[in-house]
Design an enzyme around this catalytic site. Sequence first.
Site, PDB file in Angstrom:
ATOM      1  N   HIS A 109       0.844  -1.204   0.000  1.00 42.41           N
ATOM      2  CA  HIS A 109       0.000   0.000   0.000  1.00 42.41           C
ATOM      3  C   HIS A 109       0.881   1.257   0.000  1.00 42.41           C
ATOM      4  O   HIS A 109       1.936   1.283   0.647  1.00 42.41           O
ATOM      5  CB  HIS A 109      -0.923  -0.009   1.223  1.00 42.41           C
ATOM      6  CG  HIS A 109      -2.038   0.976   1.106  1.00 42.41           C
ATOM      7  ND1 HIS A 109      -1.854   2.322   1.323  1.00 42.41           N
ATOM      8  CD2 HIS A 109      -3.335   0.826   0.739  1.00 42.41           C
ATOM      9  CE1 HIS A 109      -3.010   2.948   1.095  1.00 42.41           C
ATOM     10  NE2 HIS A 109      -3.919   2.062   0.757  1.00 42.41           N
ATOM     11  N   GLU A 146      -3.877   2.271  -7.347  1.00 43.55           N
ATOM     12  CA  GLU A 146      -4.218   3.334  -6.399  1.00 43.55           C
ATOM     13  C   GLU A 146      -3.231   4.497  -6.564  1.00 43.55           C
ATOM     14  O   GLU A 146      -2.165   4.494  -5.928  1.00 43.55           O
ATOM     15  CB  GLU A 146      -4.103   2.828  -4.954  1.00 43.55           C
ATOM     16  CG  GLU A 146      -5.063   1.740  -4.576  1.00 43.55           C
ATOM     17  CD  GLU A 146      -5.358   1.721  -3.069  1.00 43.55           C
ATOM     18  OE1 GLU A 146      -6.528   1.574  -2.711  1.00 43.55           O
ATOM     19  OE2 GLU A 146      -4.428   1.876  -2.266  1.00 43.55           O
TER      20      GLU A 146
HETATM   21  P1  13P Z   1      -9.701   6.217   0.260  1.00 44.29           P
HETATM   22  O1  13P Z   1     -10.869   5.454  -0.318  1.00 44.29           O
HETATM   23  O2  13P Z   1      -9.973   6.714   1.658  1.00 44.29           O
HETATM   24  O3  13P Z   1      -9.190   7.246  -0.676  1.00 44.29           O
HETATM   25  O4  13P Z   1      -8.519   5.139   0.455  1.00 44.29           O
HETATM   26  C1  13P Z   1      -8.180   4.326  -0.611  1.00 44.29           C
HETATM   27  C2  13P Z   1      -7.202   3.324  -0.169  1.00 44.29           C
HETATM   28  O5  13P Z   1      -6.086   3.659   0.176  1.00 44.29           O
HETATM   29  C3  13P Z   1      -7.627   1.927  -0.132  1.00 44.29           C
HETATM   30  O6  13P Z   1      -6.548   1.074   0.096  1.00 44.29           O
END
Ligand code: 13P
Length: 240
Positions: free
Chosen positions: A92, A157
Amino acid sequence: MIIAANWKMNKTILEVNQFLDEFVSLVGENKHNKIIIAPSFVFLQKVIKFARKKNIKVFAQNCHQFASGAFTGEVSASMLSSIGVNGVILGHGERKAMGETCDMVNQKLKMAICYNLEVILCTGESENNRAEKEIEFQIKTSLKDINTDEKICIAYEPLWAIGSNKSASCENIYLKVKFIRDICKKMGFFNTKILYGGSVNLKNYVRILNIPKIDGILVGGASLKSKDFAEISSFNSSLH
Ligand code: 13P
């Protein structure tokens, strides 16, 4: 569709109990989607007990790269597997910001697979103009010497979209999902599931889940409220 909740470092036991009580009455039969909840380590067993009844998978948010040993404060893939955890989120952006490298993610991923855990591998650019280079490097390094994608999902992401209330545009997500799929194919992975994460909420989840060839979403903030996550989890592509 895969609908995954990353609770990050949120909730107390009271809040977890409340969420589960409400979610169970809201989510219905859960036939259309694979729902995943990734709570903090300390609530894994609590959520696992509940999840069995509802066909929900439970993931951890990290694991260590070694099987056991003198690593104070760490949690291994074998420990997670031994209590019935189904999988783990790895790489992450928030962990990378704390110093985790893609080589470490690669070691963790091997350990997770060794203990039969599924993996959501996160990837995403820090800068727009270097996006493809960064993503390609992260995926190639994290998946080095891995020979099956059977248990692996990749979550795109972009770092600037996480917790910012500024989701990537559908066109951008579509192009990145395609780019990631092409990298996977070149590496010999033909079935990798690809998710999007970053400011997914009640207003945009239908649009995002309707992007061609996307396999699901990884939701942070909007997964903390039982009502919101129940609505998102009930997505049915034949109705939307
Ligand atoms: P948000 O949906 O709060 O932007 O976070 C996304 C995330 O990091 C999921 O792993």
